[in-house]
Design a protein around this motif. Structure first.
Motif, PDB file in Angstrom:
ATOM      1  N   HIS A  22       0.864  -1.082   0.005  1.00  8.53           N
ATOM      2  CA  HIS A  22      -0.010   0.041  -0.113  1.00  8.53           C
ATOM      3  C   HIS A  22       0.948   1.231  -0.181  1.00  8.53           C
ATOM      4  O   HIS A  22       0.589   2.183  -0.792  1.00  8.53           O
ATOM      5  CB  HIS A  22      -0.868  -0.013   1.302  1.00  8.53           C
ATOM      6  N   PHE A  23       1.919   1.122   0.575  1.00 14.21           N
ATOM      7  CA  PHE A  23       2.738   2.356   0.748  1.00 14.21           C
ATOM      8  C   PHE A  23       3.359   2.495  -0.504  1.00 14.21           C
ATOM      9  O   PHE A  23       3.579   3.755  -0.953  1.00 14.21           O
ATOM     10  CB  PHE A  23       3.884   2.252   1.737  1.00 14.21           C
ATOM     11  N   GLY A  26       0.922   3.610  -3.089  1.00 15.04           N
ATOM     12  CA  GLY A  26       0.404   5.122  -2.896  1.00 15.04           C
ATOM     13  C   GLY A  26       1.493   5.997  -3.260  1.00 15.04           C
ATOM     14  O   GLY A  26       1.213   7.154  -3.943  1.00 15.04           O
ATOM     15  N   GLY A  30       0.411   7.332  -6.681  1.00 19.96           N
ATOM     16  CA  GLY A  30      -0.505   8.378  -6.262  1.00 19.96           C
ATOM     17  C   GLY A  30      -0.455   9.551  -7.182  1.00 19.96           C
ATOM     18  O   GLY A  30      -1.469  10.125  -7.398  1.00 19.96           O
ATOM     19  N   GLY A 174      -6.011  -0.887   1.375  1.00 20.01           N
ATOM     20  CA  GLY A 174      -6.223   0.138   2.426  1.00 20.01           C
ATOM     21  C   GLY A 174      -7.385  -0.280   3.399  1.00 20.01           C
ATOM     22  O   GLY A 174      -7.341  -0.189   4.329  1.00 20.01           O
ATOM     23  N   HIS A 191      -7.527   9.742   6.893  1.00 21.06           N
ATOM     24  CA  HIS A 191      -7.022   8.902   5.853  1.00 21.06           C
ATOM     25  C   HIS A 191      -7.898   7.630   5.490  1.00 21.06           C
ATOM     26  O   HIS A 191      -8.580   7.481   4.392  1.00 21.06           O
ATOM     27  CB  HIS A 191      -5.626   8.676   5.570  1.00 21.06           C
ATOM     28  N   LEU A 357      -7.398  11.688  -0.279  1.00 25.00           N
ATOM     29  CA  LEU A 357      -6.662  10.432   0.001  1.00 25.00           C
ATOM     30  C   LEU A 357      -5.256  10.494  -0.151  1.00 25.00           C
ATOM     31  O   LEU A 357      -4.446  10.237   0.611  1.00 25.00           O
ATOM     32  CB  LEU A 357      -7.306   8.956  -0.497  1.00 25.00           C
ATOM     33  N   GLY A 361      -2.242  10.944   2.402  1.00 27.33           N
ATOM     34  CA  GLY A 361      -1.197   9.937   2.052  1.00 27.33           C
ATOM     35  C   GLY A 361       0.150  10.304   1.970  1.00 27.33           C
ATOM     36  O   GLY A 361       1.086   9.895   2.715  1.00 27.33           O
ATOM     37  N   TYR A 362       0.401  11.316   1.338  1.00 27.86           N
ATOM     38  CA  TYR A 362       1.557  12.073   1.015  1.00 27.86           C
ATOM     39  C   TYR A 362       2.047  12.651   2.325  1.00 27.86           C
ATOM     40  O   TYR A 362       3.291  12.753   2.759  1.00 27.86           O
ATOM     41  CB  TYR A 362       1.547  12.792  -0.019  1.00 27.86           C
ATOM     42  N   TRP A 365       3.244   9.701   4.716  1.00 28.10           N
ATOM     43  CA  TRP A 365       4.530   9.446   4.180  1.00 28.10           C
ATOM     44  C   TRP A 365       5.548  10.418   4.624  1.00 28.10           C
ATOM     45  O   TRP A 365       6.738  10.084   5.124  1.00 28.10           O
ATOM     46  CB  TRP A 365       4.599   9.095   2.768  1.00 28.10           C
TER      47      TRP A 365
END
Length: 429
Positions: A22-23, A26, A30, A174, A191, A357, A361-362, A365
């Motif tokens: 997922h990481f 994304g 992304g 997710g 998120h 999202l 998400g960023y 991160w």
């Protein structure tokens, strides 16, 4: 006695594996999902904006009396357009204009020149280039191409296919992470909560988006044909059938004096949609084609061939295979034209949720990047902790999905290679 249950090692391994996938998806995909979401939101807003921008061409004073359709066509032809007359779209309601369509050299694929005529007076209100069977005008065409291929042509379609290919993977991954976190913690991240709310919409956009893609879309077409779910085509005597969403009419001529009788025959047969397109015969004396192109209602999709004032061939939407109906409904809903403004509103909410999202998400991160002091969200090597049999099954499933959606498979391999190289580099530093 133990005061708290310890999560099984296997469950933690699976969570770590999904978290890492997922990481990576994304972070690396992304931007593509973000661009597709933003351009999709803009496209969903265009019908009302288009009506305002092109009101001079689209709207005229409503009158109870209308000229015969043939006279309206004569008025358009009298403007001496450079192309060949190929089709006519009668005014669908009082106050709307009739579109007379011409094939013209120099236009792009699925583009035609539309001359707009006041059905009450025969006055020509203007002309514009329209695109596809939806007949979208230049503003929406630009946004459509921006959403579809970043206005880069066929190479640009790779961006949208990559976004559609990974969207469902990121969404389902997710969901797994949200469920596993909900079991072990009462804290709910914004998120994850937004992801749950837009999950169904994200899966829908991913599935319908892939039907238009270059590589996965071809496999979807092969699969539909194999199970008998292809969209039926109207077989016109003396010509070819077919009327896809982005099909281009190539009829070259024939008189148009019989067009009123042709429309009357089609109406008598049962073509009752307000919005129809009448295609001229491919050869003099050949059959005309009348197609329902109403997008707002799910049941409008009949088409007939008319020759000598009689319907000689027909395709009824009620007889479409279920898969063909679902495909049409899915595409219309993806475009925001099914059921009108409620469809648009839903797309705005889903698209806005996807944008949020990606941004959140960023942000996560950035806060958890290796140099931030928080450590990595999921260390490498999680796959070693998973059961070998289940891992083999997951790998086989990934191969099948990667074959069906090649860009997903290729990018997944790239992710794995990058992860391995970064891991080796970290050990040598």
């Amino acid at each position: 006695m133990t005061t708290a249950a310890t999560p099984p090692r296997t469950s933690f391994a699976w969570r770590g594996l999904f978290l890492r996938l997922h990481f990576y998806a994304g972070v690396l995909v992304g931007p593509f999902i973000l661009i597709a979401s933003l351009t999709g939101v803009l496209y969903a807003l265009t019908p009302q904006l288009e009506s305002w921008v092109y009101s001079d061409q689209l709207r005229v004073p409503a009158t109870s009396q209308q000229l015969p359709l043939s006279q309206q066509v004569d008025a358009a032809v009298a403007t001496s357009p450079r192309g060949s007359l190929v089709a006519v779209r009668p005014a669908p309601e009082p106050g709307a204009t009739t579109r007379v369509l011409f094939a013209e050299e120099g236009l792009g694929e699925s583009e035609r020149r539309a001359v707009f005529v006041d059905p009450g007076t025969g006055r020509v209100t203007g002309d514009l280039v329209v695109y596809g069977t939806s007949g979208v005008l230049p503003l929406r065409t630009t946004l459509d191409q921006l959403h579809r291929n970043l206005m880069l042509g066929e190479p640009g379609r790779l961006y949208s296919e990559l976004a559609a290919s990974w969207l469902w993977v990121v969404a389902l991954g997710g969901l797994v992470l949200w469920i596993s976190r909900a079991r072990s913690s009462k804290r709910v991240r914004t998120h994850g909560l937004i992801g749950v709310w837009v999950l169904a919409g994200a899966l829908f956009l991913s599935a319908t988006g892939l039907t238009w893609s270059a590589y996965a879309g071809e496999n979807v077409g092969v699969l539909r044909e194999a199970v008998g779910w292809s969209t039926p085509t109207l077989q016109i005597p003396g010509g070819s059938g077919g009327h896809g969403d982005h099909a281009e009419h190539t009829s070259t001529g024939g008189g148009h004096g019989d067009i009123d009788a042709v429309l009357g025959s089609a109406r008598s047969w049962g073509v009752d949609a307000k919005l129809v397109e009448i295609g001229l015969p491919a050869t003099p004396g050949g059959a005309w084609k009348v197609v329902e192109i109403e997008k707002g209602l799910p049941s409008q999709g009949d088409s007939v061939a008319v020759q000598d004032d009689a319907v000689v061939a027909s395709v009824e939407f009620d007889d479409f295979p279920l898969g063909a109906k679902l495909t049409k409904w899915g595409i219309d809903a993806h475009m925001g034209v099914l059921f009108g403004w409620p469809n648009q509103l839903l797309l705005l909410l889903i698209g806005g949720g996807l944008v949020a999202l990606v941004v959140l998400g960023y942000r996560m991160w950035w806060k958890r990047r290796p140099t931030s002091g928080f450590g990595r969200p999921a260390p490498r090597g999680q796959w070693r902790k998973a059961p070998r049999g289940a891992l083999a099954g997951l790998g086989l499933g990934a191969l099948l999905v990667g074959w069906f959606a090649p860009l997903l498979g290729i990018s997944l391999v790239v992710f794995l290679v990058v992860d391995v190289l970064l891991g080796r580099r970290a050990k040598t530093v």
